[in-house]
Design a protein around this motif. Structure first.
Motif, PDB file in Angstrom:
ATOM      1  N   GLU A 180     -55.530  16.141 -30.211  1.00 31.98           N
ATOM      2  CA  GLU A 180     -56.486  15.457 -31.084  1.00 31.98           C
ATOM      3  C   GLU A 180     -55.757  14.719 -32.217  1.00 31.98           C
ATOM      4  N   ILE A 181     -54.753  15.361 -32.791  1.00 30.39           N
ATOM      5  CA  ILE A 181     -53.958  14.723 -33.850  1.00 30.39           C
ATOM      6  C   ILE A 181     -53.247  13.495 -33.287  1.00 30.39           C
ATOM      7  N   CYS A 182     -52.628  13.653 -32.138  1.00 36.63           N
ATOM      8  CA  CYS A 182     -51.890  12.547 -31.529  1.00 36.63           C
ATOM      9  C   CYS A 182     -52.817  11.416 -31.089  1.00 36.63           C
ATOM     10  N   LYS A 183     -54.020  11.751 -30.686  1.00 41.21           N
ATOM     11  CA  LYS A 183     -54.990  10.720 -30.307  1.00 41.21           C
ATOM     12  C   LYS A 183     -55.290   9.811 -31.496  1.00 41.21           C
ATOM     13  N   GLN A 184     -55.378  10.390 -32.679  1.00 39.08           N
ATOM     14  CA  GLN A 184     -55.650   9.607 -33.891  1.00 39.08           C
ATOM     15  C   GLN A 184     -54.409   8.879 -34.395  1.00 39.08           C
ATOM     16  N   THR A 185     -53.263   9.530 -34.295  1.00 36.20           N
ATOM     17  CA  THR A 185     -52.047   9.015 -34.912  1.00 36.20           C
ATOM     18  C   THR A 185     -51.172   8.194 -33.966  1.00 36.20           C
ATOM     19  N   PHE A 186     -51.125   8.591 -32.695  1.00 35.30           N
ATOM     20  CA  PHE A 186     -50.218   7.950 -31.731  1.00 35.30           C
ATOM     21  C   PHE A 186     -50.925   7.580 -30.423  1.00 35.30           C
ATOM     22  N   PRO A 187     -52.069   6.910 -30.467  1.00 32.45           N
ATOM     23  CA  PRO A 187     -52.770   6.597 -29.211  1.00 32.45           C
ATOM     24  C   PRO A 187     -51.908   5.709 -28.312  1.00 32.45           C
ATOM     25  N   GLY A 188     -51.983   5.980 -27.010  1.00 26.47           N
ATOM     26  CA  GLY A 188     -51.266   5.170 -26.041  1.00 26.47           C
ATOM     27  C   GLY A 188     -49.801   5.533 -25.859  1.00 26.47           C
ATOM     28  N   GLU A 189     -49.285   6.448 -26.651  1.00 28.45           N
ATOM     29  CA  GLU A 189     -47.873   6.833 -26.569  1.00 28.45           C
ATOM     30  C   GLU A 189     -47.606   7.781 -25.402  1.00 28.45           C
ATOM     31  N   ILE A 190     -46.340   8.019 -25.154  1.00 34.38           N
ATOM     32  CA  ILE A 190     -45.897   9.055 -24.211  1.00 34.38           C
ATOM     33  C   ILE A 190     -45.679  10.318 -25.029  1.00 34.38           C
ATOM     34  N   LEU A 191     -46.289  11.415 -24.588  1.00 38.63           N
ATOM     35  CA  LEU A 191     -46.157  12.690 -25.297  1.00 38.63           C
ATOM     36  C   LEU A 191     -45.385  13.695 -24.459  1.00 38.63           C
ATOM     37  N   SER A 192     -44.511  14.422 -25.118  1.00 38.63           N
ATOM     38  CA  SER A 192     -43.853  15.574 -24.527  1.00 38.63           C
ATOM     39  C   SER A 192     -44.351  16.795 -25.290  1.00 38.63           C
ATOM     40  N   ILE A 193     -45.248  17.545 -24.663  1.00 42.17           N
ATOM     41  CA  ILE A 193     -45.810  18.748 -25.278  1.00 42.17           C
ATOM     42  C   ILE A 193     -44.905  19.915 -24.912  1.00 42.17           C
ATOM     43  N   ARG A 194     -44.440  20.629 -25.919  1.00 45.78           N
ATOM     44  CA  ARG A 194     -43.538  21.761 -25.700  1.00 45.78           C
ATOM     45  C   ARG A 194     -44.206  23.018 -26.238  1.00 45.78           C
ATOM     46  N   SER A 195     -44.294  24.021 -25.380  1.00 43.29           N
ATOM     47  CA  SER A 195     -44.978  25.254 -25.733  1.00 43.29           C
ATOM     48  C   SER A 195     -44.197  26.444 -25.190  1.00 43.29           C
ATOM     49  N   ASP A 196     -44.269  27.566 -25.906  1.00 46.73           N
ATOM     50  CA  ASP A 196     -43.653  28.791 -25.403  1.00 46.73           C
ATOM     51  C   ASP A 196     -44.652  29.632 -24.603  1.00 46.73           C
ATOM     52  N   PHE A 245     -60.640  29.895 -19.414  1.00 41.32           N
ATOM     53  CA  PHE A 245     -59.714  28.775 -19.596  1.00 41.32           C
ATOM     54  C   PHE A 245     -60.246  27.444 -19.069  1.00 41.32           C
ATOM     55  N   VAL A 246     -61.241  27.478 -18.171  1.00 42.12           N
ATOM     56  CA  VAL A 246     -61.733  26.245 -17.548  1.00 42.12           C
ATOM     57  C   VAL A 246     -62.168  25.193 -18.573  1.00 42.12           C
ATOM     58  N   PRO A 247     -63.040  25.532 -19.557  1.00 45.47           N
ATOM     59  CA  PRO A 247     -63.436  24.483 -20.519  1.00 45.47           C
ATOM     60  C   PRO A 247     -62.272  24.004 -21.385  1.00 45.47           C
ATOM     61  N   LEU A 248     -61.331  24.890 -21.687  1.00 48.53           N
ATOM     62  CA  LEU A 248     -60.164  24.506 -22.485  1.00 48.53           C
ATOM     63  C   LEU A 248     -59.281  23.543 -21.696  1.00 48.53           C
ATOM     64  N   LEU A 249     -59.057  23.854 -20.429  1.00 45.03           N
ATOM     65  CA  LEU A 249     -58.277  22.963 -19.564  1.00 45.03           C
ATOM     66  C   LEU A 249     -58.965  21.610 -19.431  1.00 45.03           C
ATOM     67  N   ASN A 250     -60.269  21.613 -19.222  1.00 43.79           N
ATOM     68  CA  ASN A 250     -60.998  20.347 -19.083  1.00 43.79           C
ATOM     69  C   ASN A 250     -60.902  19.497 -20.342  1.00 43.79           C
ATOM     70  N   GLN A 251     -60.943  20.142 -21.486  1.00 46.51           N
ATOM     71  CA  GLN A 251     -60.820  19.407 -22.749  1.00 46.51           C
ATOM     72  C   GLN A 251     -59.425  18.773 -22.860  1.00 46.51           C
ATOM     73  N   ILE A 252     -58.399  19.516 -22.478  1.00 45.59           N
ATOM     74  CA  ILE A 252     -57.028  18.998 -22.505  1.00 45.59           C
ATOM     75  C   ILE A 252     -56.896  17.803 -21.564  1.00 45.59           C
ATOM     76  N   LEU A 253     -57.396  17.946 -20.349  1.00 45.03           N
ATOM     77  CA  LEU A 253     -57.279  16.867 -19.365  1.00 45.03           C
ATOM     78  C   LEU A 253     -58.036  15.616 -19.816  1.00 45.03           C
ATOM     79  N   THR A 254     -59.160  15.786 -20.469  1.00 47.70           N
ATOM     80  CA  THR A 254     -59.908  14.641 -20.996  1.00 47.70           C
ATOM     81  C   THR A 254     -59.121  13.932 -22.099  1.00 47.70           C
ATOM     82  N   LEU A 255     -58.469  14.699 -22.952  1.00 49.44           N
ATOM     83  CA  LEU A 255     -57.677  14.113 -24.037  1.00 49.44           C
ATOM     84  C   LEU A 255     -56.479  13.316 -23.506  1.00 49.44           C
TER      85      LEU A 255
END
Length: 128
Positions: free
Chosen positions: A54-70, A88-98
């Protein structure tokens, strides 16, 4: 390419949870921390990624993102674009939509020691 580090911290499981997001773009760094409410540790990790997108959508739309998580659960679930866990299904769907806001998003699992900034931010949000 924008490097995005996410982490969550939870007291108990479930329990009070917070997210830490550390973003690197060229020579700039951005830090965010959020209290998330009561969640399991895995839910909080998904929510940290959602907040980061959500932050990146506002600040860096259209960019290439490398999401790093542990969180291997998050990285594996998003890479497969599938989960049989009904929580997890609704959370995954929200991520995929973003993802539609960016030219490309990829995920990388990183060890805890490589995610210290995001961890620090998540822990600080729990202390507040």
């Amino acid at each position: 390419m924008i490097e995005v580090y996410t982490d969550a911290s939870t007291i108990g499981n479930p329990g009070p949870s917070a997210a830490g997001i550390y973003i690197k773009q060229k020579n700039q760094q951005y830090e965010y921390s959020y209290f998330l409410g009561e969640h399991s540790n895995h839910e909080a990790e998904f929510l940290a990624v959602i907040r980061a997108l959500e932050i990146c959508k506002q600040t860096f739309p259209g960019e290439i993102l490398s999401i790093r998580s542990d969180s291997q659960v998050v990285v594996t679930t998003v890479d497969k674009s599938y989960t049989n866990n009904p929580v997890f299904v609704p959370l995954l769907n929200q991520i995929l939509t973003l993802h539609d806001s960016f030219s490309f998003v990829f995920y990388k699992w990183i060890p805890d020691k490589a995610n210290k900034n995001a961890d620090r931010l998540a822990r600080s949000a729990l202390k507040r």
